[in-house]
Each structure stands twice: as C-alpha cells, then as structure tokens.
Design an enzyme around this catalytic site. Structure first.
Site, PDB file in Angstrom:
ATOM      1  N   ASP A 353       0.857  -1.183   0.000  1.00  0.00           N
ATOM      2  CA  ASP A 353       0.000   0.000   0.000  1.00  0.00           C
ATOM      3  C   ASP A 353       0.889   1.228   0.000  1.00  0.00           C
ATOM      4  OD1 ASP A 353      -2.887  -0.899   0.317  1.00  0.00           O
ATOM      5  OD2 ASP A 353      -1.881  -2.074   1.851  1.00  0.00           O
ATOM      6  N   THR A 354       0.538   2.184  -0.851  1.00  0.00           N
ATOM      7  CA  THR A 354       1.377   3.348  -1.095  1.00  0.00           C
ATOM      8  C   THR A 354       0.463   4.489  -1.520  1.00  0.00           C
ATOM      9  OG1 THR A 354       3.216   1.944  -1.832  1.00  0.00           O
ATOM     10  CG2 THR A 354       3.250   4.214  -2.582  1.00  0.00           C
ATOM     11  N   VAL A 355       0.948   5.725  -1.417  1.00  0.00           N
ATOM     12  CA  VAL A 355       0.206   6.844  -1.997  1.00  0.00           C
ATOM     13  C   VAL A 355       1.087   7.552  -3.011  1.00  0.00           C
ATOM     14  CG1 VAL A 355      -1.226   7.159   0.047  1.00  0.00           C
ATOM     15  CG2 VAL A 355       0.844   8.526  -0.191  1.00  0.00           C
TER      16      VAL A 355
END
Length: 532
Positions: A353-355
C-alpha cells in the site's frame, strides 16, 4: 479528441481540466489540501507535501511519517528533472551474519527487523526548504487538524484496513489505535489519532530535528529495541536523504524519467525499451496481443530487477548497460507473439500500500511524489507516545552475502515506490505514477503506452483493465475481456483472477499549446483530481 476518450453512455469519470493549478491524489481530503495550498499562495512542492501529510493521517494503511518517499521535480516545466531519494537505511548494527546467527533465512516481513530508519520527514523538510514557499508548519496544518478532530474512513481505506486485522492484533499499540473496538473501522466511521497529532505539531514547530533527535526519536528507538531491534539514536540522528541523478529512456519521442537504484524505476525503463521495438499502436489496446507483449517484457525486466538493483553506494548497478538499445534488442528476441516464454527463473513479488501524488501549479512547477510504509500498516509496529506507524522496507533486503541487495550497515534496500516524469520537446509533459508494490513498473508502462501509443486522455489511461505477472501466474482484473483472457491462455499463460485490483495511479498532463492542465485519478482508490 482521441477515439479512446470516455464514452458518455457508460459509467466512469471524465478527466479534470483547468488553467491554473491541479492536484491528483488517492484521497479526496489529500487532493483538497493540495488545492487549498495552491490557492493560498503555495507552489507545487508545498501542495505535494501537504497532500502527503494528510494521507499519512487519513490513509494510515498506505503511508505515514514512519515511511519513505521519492520525488521527481521539474521547476517551471522547463524539462529539467531533479530527483530526491528520501528512502531510509538499515541500522548500523545490521549485518547478514547477525540475522543468520539467529536462525533467520530472510528478514521478517513484519516486526522490528523489517524497519529501516524512516526518510519521509527529512525529505519533506529538505524539499520544502529548497523548493517550497510556505514551510513545514503550513504543510502540516491540515494533517494536524484531521488527526485531532477526526476524519471519515473512506471505502478503499476500509477495504485495506479489514484485510490487516491479524497483523494489527500482533502489536498492542496498533490494536489500541487502529482496532479501537476490537475490529477494523468501517467506511463512514470517524477515526482520530491524537498522539500522531501531537507528533505532527512538534515537527511543525521544530522541523526534522524533532523527529530524528528529540523525544520522538527516543520513543521510536525504545519501541524497536524493546522488541529486539538493532536501531540506535545515532542511526536516527544520521538520517539524511539526497539529491540523485535521475535515469531515463526515450520512448517514441518522449523522455521518461525514473529514480535510479536503489529504486526499481529502472525496471519500467527496461520494459519500455523492449516494447519500443513493437508497433503497439497497430494493436487493439484491449487485446491479448498487446497484453502478451506487456507481460513478456515485464518478465524479462523483473528478472533483471531482482538480479541487479541495490543501493548504488554499496554495489555497482550496470545501469548504462541495462538501458542500452543493444541490450533491449537482445531481450526482445526472446519474445514470441504466439507463445509465452519458458525457463525464466522465478522472482519475488510483493503487493503493498502506497500513496502517489501528482501536482502542477500555475507556474508549471511539476511534482511527482510518492510516499509509503510499504505493506499495509507497514511493519505493524506502532509507537505508543508518538503514534507512528513504522515502515517495513527492511524486509526488501536479502540475507545472501553474495546478493547485491544483501543487508549491510547503513544500506538502503531495493525500493518499489517509484515516481515518474515525462518530458517531450524539452518541456515537462506529465508527472505521473502508479502505486501498488511490485506492480508499479507494469502500471507505469501501461499508463505511458496508453497515453503515447493510443493517445488516451489520462483518466482513460488509468481506467483501463490491468494484468500482472507475479512470477508464476498472470493475475487478471475482472474487467479484462473474456476474449483477451482466452488469448493469453492459448499462448500458454497461466491466468487467475486477481484478489485485489492492481495498484492505483494519478497523472496531470500539461498542454503547453492550449495552456491547460488535464488530470486523472485511479478509480481503484478513493481519490480524485481537482483543478482551479
């Protein structure tokens, strides 16, 4: 108008168009914070950091101040691209011999040994000092407000949160903060993080020193050492990101920039070099013909990723050779249009999970910004006093002393998060990125080829169905056409339905002739693009 623009008879979203500034992120509160910063006199860098800070609160499974970031920046859209490596390093006491002596065969995915020294706060402060206008206090203001007053949990955040319960239960503080009623929060519920708010206030007042040398650093180090970690206060005091020289390739007249190793951006460039020898534009963009070429190029490029990419301060990475036209031509000969390759060694694949944040301001400063704690809720280690979710980037190291990516004191691991920047005719064309752990090179290549080969607008380019080869199997999104799936299987690909959608992305396209901006945000996440 491109023939692949949105058909208004079908559900979907149109691209966002504006004249002044634009931001695209994976969360609406983050996009709003960026636009508010731009309209309040901040520039693209101020807006990007403000957006990342908000996401560190409202997307706690994806990112945080206990993580890392990488940034590509093009001032005034002049075609020059600056790169900043904000990834953290292993503790100085970390050696492969130490872990092997404890009976480990790999660095654990979760827990204290997976934690490298977080690089995000150092990067934010340095980038704002060098390229921003408003300073760290202004950039953190919206994040502090959401942490103190609360924020509403969005749907994709809730989806990821529910999938992380078992890991969160392994840490008492994580349970208290993120499972407050003994369960994951659901979409529509309100969540607050007062300890994190206090930490952000300290950083707003004192800058990076508050995180790396004061009580916050002491809290992090004590938390890790109590769990058996090797981290010291000296490791935190020495933390510092650095400007590096970006790497690039030219794809059909467009210069595509990526971060150099220890980042996996090289993987996407190798894929593009391979695909440049095929006439993609002559193919149906939704067909098995196109998907097959993408998959095969990816398999070759990922093999090289896992063989070569490491911290260049510790190991030599043959970037020039890997990006040479001759090497791409040699790899291309292994690809047959009618049959999947055989005998490729298996490689490691991880989802995360990353932005990712894309911002362009009225002066056409362009920022491509990515921030992450790696796996959902990182290492699952959360500090009690400061409320920080710590990343698990150290799990990307190997323990084989002969491998370039073997853990060493002060070394940076192979990193999956990768910002992209496209430049055409000497002007910045598009800051872009696609998050999703190991999927990211596939996502970058799909977005770039959708825009360049098929002339899709950025929203349409992000919307398209995706596949990913995980080393053994092609993981197919439900939106892939049945005929395309059959075509892949007929070529010998083993295909399975993907459990989660592949990644998520954002992009802002600069139209210099018309003076406008066009933005898109991936429907696989909660976010949006906005402009003014």
């Amino acid at each position: 108008m491109s023939k692949f623009s949105r058909d208004l008879h079908f559900p979907g979203r149109s691209p966002i168009r504006a004249l002044g500034g634009m931001a695209a992120t994976s969360h609406p509160l983050s996009t709003l914070a960026a636009i508010e910063m731009l309209r309040d006199g901040g520039n693209a860098m101020d807006a990007a950091v403000a957006a990342a800070a908000v996401q560190a609160v409202v997307e706690p499974q994806s990112t945080g101040i206990g993580g890392d970031c990488f940034v590509l920046y093009s001032p005034k859209g002049n075609g020059e691209v600056l790169a900043f490596n904000g990834s953290g390093r292993a503790p100085m006491a970390a050696t492969s011999d130490w872990y092997l002596s404890k009976g480990m065969t790999k660095i654990p995915t979760y827990g204290p040994h997976a934690v490298t020294v977080p690089g995000a706060i150092d990067a934010w402060c340095r980038l704002l000092q060098d390229h921003g206008r408003k300073g760290i206090a202004a950039a953190l203001a919206a994040a502090i407000r959401y942490a103190e007053e609360g924020y509403v949990v969005h749907d994709r955040v809730a989806f990821d949160w529910a999938d992380s319960v078992e890991n969160l239960e392994s840490n008492e503080v994580a349970k208290e903060i993120f499972l407050p009623q003994g369960r994951a929060l659901q979409a529509g519920e309100v969540h607050r993080q007062p300890a994190l708010a206090a930490t952000l206030r300290a950083i707003a007042a004192q800058g990076r020193v508050a995180f790396y040398e004061g009580e916050i650093a002491e809290d992090i180090v004590k938390t890790l050492r109590d769990l058996g970690g090797l981290h010291t206060k000296e490791d935190f005091a020495a933390a510092a990101g650095e400007y590096v020289t970006p790497i690039k390739t030219n794809y059909r007249g467009v210069d595509i920039y990526q971060m150099p190793p220890n980042n996996q951006g090289l993987t996407a460039l190798i894929m593009l070099n391979i695909l440049s020898g095929f006439d993609l534009a002559s193919l149906d963009p939704y067909s098995a013909d196109r998907l097959h070429l993408e998959i095969e190029a990816g398999r070759l490029a990922y093999r090289d990723r896992d063989l070569y990419i490491a911290d260049p301060k510790k190991q030599n990475v043959p970037i020039e050779e890997l990006l040479s036209p001759e090497y791409a031509a040699r790899l291309r000969t292994a690809i047959r249009p009618d049959r999947a390759m055989r005998d490729l060694p298996p490689s490691l694949r991880e989802k995360s999970d990353t932005v990712y944040i894309s911002v362009v301001d009225k002066d056409r400063n362009a920022v491509s910004f990515i921030n992450s704690t790696y796996h959902s809720f990182g290492s699952s280690v959360v500090t009690r006093k400061s409320g920080i979710v710590l990343q698990n980037r150290g799990s990307g190291f190997r323990l084989d002393p002969k491998h370039p990516n073997c853990i060493e004191p002060g070394k940076r691991p192979l990193h999956t998060i990768m910002p992209g920047m496209a430049v055409r005719n000497g002007r910045t064309m598009m800051p872009y990125g696609v998050m999703g752990g190991d999927y990211q090179p596939f996502g970058h290549v799909r977005l770039v080829t959708n825009v360049v080969d098929f002339e899709m607008d950025v929203q349409a380019a992000l919307d398209q169905p995706r596949v990913f080869h995980d080393g053994t199997t092609v993981l197919v999104e439900r939106s892939v056409a049945a005929a395309s799936l059959r075509g892949l299987q007929e070529r010998g690909h083993r295909c399975e339905l993907a459990g989660d959608p592949h990644g998520g992305g954002q992009a802002v396209l600069i139209d210099w002739q018309r003076g406008s901006l066009t933005g898109g945000s991936d429907p696989r996440k909660d976010g949006c693009a906005l402009g003014y």
